[in-house]
Motif scaffolding. Structure first.
Motif, PDB file in Angstrom:
ATOM      1  N   UNK A  40       0.941  -1.165  -0.146  1.00  0.00           N
ATOM      2  CA  UNK A  40      -0.163   0.153   0.232  1.00  0.00           C
ATOM      3  C   UNK A  40       0.896   1.201  -0.059  1.00  0.00           C
ATOM      4  N   UNK A  41       0.721   2.170  -0.931  1.00  0.00           N
ATOM      5  CA  UNK A  41       1.544   3.408  -0.951  1.00  0.00           C
ATOM      6  C   UNK A  41       0.621   4.439  -0.753  1.00  0.00           C
ATOM      7  N   UNK A  42       1.210   5.496  -0.024  1.00  0.00           N
ATOM      8  CA  UNK A  42       0.374   6.566   0.427  1.00  0.00           C
ATOM      9  C   UNK A  42       1.337   7.911   0.419  1.00  0.00           C
ATOM     10  N   UNK A  43       0.897   8.680  -0.292  1.00  0.00           N
ATOM     11  CA  UNK A  43       1.586  10.006  -0.262  1.00  0.00           C
ATOM     12  C   UNK A  43       1.328  11.088   0.573  1.00  0.00           C
ATOM     13  N   UNK A  44       2.007  11.787   1.343  1.00  0.00           N
ATOM     14  CA  UNK A  44       1.799  12.654   2.272  1.00  0.00           C
ATOM     15  C   UNK A  44       2.143  13.920   1.721  1.00  0.00           C
ATOM     16  N   UNK A  45       2.700  14.945   2.701  1.00  0.00           N
ATOM     17  CA  UNK A  45       2.914  16.206   2.187  1.00  0.00           C
ATOM     18  C   UNK A  45       4.431  16.241   1.876  1.00  0.00           C
ATOM     19  N   UNK A  46       5.119  15.235   1.933  1.00  0.00           N
ATOM     20  CA  UNK A  46       6.491  15.278   1.673  1.00  0.00           C
ATOM     21  C   UNK A  46       6.972  14.345   0.453  1.00  0.00           C
ATOM     22  N   UNK A  47       6.407  12.963   0.870  1.00  0.00           N
ATOM     23  CA  UNK A  47       7.178  11.903  -0.058  1.00  0.00           C
ATOM     24  C   UNK A  47       6.040  10.619   0.035  1.00  0.00           C
ATOM     25  N   UNK A  48       6.401   9.608  -0.773  1.00  0.00           N
ATOM     26  CA  UNK A  48       5.293   8.502  -0.693  1.00  0.00           C
ATOM     27  C   UNK A  48       6.015   7.477   0.311  1.00  0.00           C
ATOM     28  N   UNK A  49       4.931   6.733   0.931  1.00  0.00           N
ATOM     29  CA  UNK A  49       5.550   5.618   1.798  1.00  0.00           C
ATOM     30  C   UNK A  49       4.801   4.456   1.497  1.00  0.00           C
ATOM     31  N   UNK A  50       5.598   3.164   1.399  1.00  0.00           N
ATOM     32  CA  UNK A  50       4.732   2.149   0.913  1.00  0.00           C
ATOM     33  C   UNK A  50       4.933   1.184   2.346  1.00  0.00           C
ATOM     34  N   UNK A  51       3.779   0.571   2.596  1.00  0.00           N
ATOM     35  CA  UNK A  51       3.291  -0.294   3.527  1.00  0.00           C
ATOM     36  C   UNK A  51       3.159  -1.530   3.000  1.00  0.00           C
ATOM     37  N   UNK A  52       3.944  -2.567   3.605  1.00  0.00           N
ATOM     38  CA  UNK A  52       3.742  -4.156   3.084  1.00  0.00           C
ATOM     39  C   UNK A  52       2.364  -4.643   3.591  1.00  0.00           C
ATOM     40  N   UNK A  53       1.773  -3.998   4.666  1.00  0.00           N
ATOM     41  CA  UNK A  53       0.773  -4.782   5.179  1.00  0.00           C
ATOM     42  C   UNK A  53      -0.126  -3.524   5.839  1.00  0.00           C
ATOM     43  N   UNK A  54      -1.320  -3.861   6.034  1.00  0.00           N
ATOM     44  CA  UNK A  54      -2.239  -2.841   6.823  1.00  0.00           C
ATOM     45  C   UNK A  54      -1.691  -2.354   8.046  1.00  0.00           C
ATOM     46  N   UNK A  55      -1.301  -1.263   8.544  1.00  0.00           N
ATOM     47  CA  UNK A  55      -0.857  -0.924   9.791  1.00  0.00           C
ATOM     48  C   UNK A  55      -2.056  -1.097  10.965  1.00  0.00           C
ATOM     49  N   UNK A  56      -1.551  -1.764  11.848  1.00  0.00           N
ATOM     50  CA  UNK A  56      -2.402  -2.103  13.061  1.00  0.00           C
ATOM     51  C   UNK A  56      -2.332  -1.167  14.370  1.00  0.00           C
TER      52      UNK A  56
END
Length: 327
Positions: A40-56
């Motif tokens: 899962x890749x999410x873009x915030x105000x600075x950059x993209x961050x990729x998560x390999x699974x849904x954060x809990x």
């Protein structure tokens, strides 16, 4: 010999079918594995961050994102300044008593955050630029910007965009859509109620007033403020204008600044123990002689009116405006 040949033939067919079945099962298993491990890749105000699974395990350092989590059906494990959150944020969904307070929004406690072993930290970039590296050492950190620069969008649209990004992060896109649709339906309903009440003047000025160094100060909200954008979706029109862009969506001014807008309805937010209109400005001609004061077109909103929240707070605010106008 012929019978033996047939037996061998049928055995070969059985093995072939079994092999095909095993291959299909392996392929289906692989496909299911790929779906469950899709990043899962999410873009915030600075950059993209990729998560390999849904954060809990989530730590949130800004109230609007705590509210967003609750709207998505998620309780954070840690949050900044829980006491004041309860004083200002008036949505029906409640924060769990198990959520750990991790300090103030301005100066969160890094040790307390680390002890919670979060999978992700969510914050507002403008607050924590100085400690972003420290936060990243604890967990991946998403820092959004609720106050876009001039020409980069408005506060209301940013709020919706960030909410939907959080829906993506937690794989709750359908829930995010449901919440946004519910907000827009509330706006439509409230706008109709205001219209049905035959409110003649749809022009307004919105202010938050307080005392600073014993002097009365008014925040006058400009068009880029989320609160103004919500009110305009209710069929109202902001009368306040001034030169220049203000990042946070308001000017700080004195009562004299209201002279050019006195034909509008005046909405104001004050604390009960710091009501500048019944205290410092009582008897002051600069206030008392304004048309909206003389004609009774002033509308007090609750002292804890929250104008910086997410979709659920936007609904609360819309209903507060309606109640002020129609009750």
């Amino acid at each position: 010999m012929r019978k033996k040949g047939l037996i061998i033939y049928f055995i070969a067919v059985v093995f072939l079918l079994a092999a095909c079945g095993n291959n299909e099962g392996t392929q289906e298993s692989d496909e299911n594995t790929n779906e469950s491990t899709e990043s899962i890749t999410v873009t915030d105000a600075y950059d993209e961050t990729t998560f390999e699974e849904v954060p809990e395990r989530v730590v949130v350092l800004e109230w609007v994102y705590a509210e967003d989590l609750l709207a998505l059906g998620i309780q954070p494990v840690g949050m900044a300044d829980i006491e004041n959150y309860h004083n200002w944020v008036n949505i029906e969904l409640e924060l769990s008593e198990d959520v750990v307070d991790v300090g103030t929004r301005q100066e969160p406690n890094l040790e307390a955050i680390a002890e919670l072993n979060p999978d992700v930290i969510i914050t507002a970039g403008y607050r924590h630029e100085g400690i972003m590296d420290s936060l990243e050492e604890i967990a991946p950190t998403l820092a959004f910007n609720p106050y876009p620069e001039e020409g980069q969008g408005n506060q209301f649209e940013e709020m919706k965009t960030t909410f939907n990004k959080l829906g993506t992060l937690f794989q709750k896109e359908d829930k995010a859509t449901e919440v946004i649709n519910g907000m827009e339906e509330t706006f439509t309903s409230v706008a109709q109620e205001i219209s049905d009440a035959n409110v003649e003047n749809n022009s307004f000025v919105l202010s938050q007033a307080y005392t600073s160094d014993n002097n009365p100060v008014l925040r006058l909200f400009k068009d880029n403020a989320m609160a103004v954008q919500i009110m305009e979706q209710l069929g109202l029109e902001n009368a306040y204008e001034s030169e220049g862009f203000q990042l946070y969506g308001y000017d700080e001014a004195s009562v004299e600044a209201l002279q050019n807008f006195q034909d509008a309805n005046f909405f104001y937010i004050v604390q009960e123990d710091d009501n500048i209109f019944t205290n410092q400005l009582a008897g002051n001609p600069a206030w008392e002689n304004l048309s909206f004061v003389e004609e009774g077109n002033t509308y007090g909103l609750p002292g804890d009116t929250w104008t910086y929240g997410g979709p659920l707070s936007a609904e609360v605010f819309a209903n507060q405006i309606k109640n002020a106008l129609t009750e």
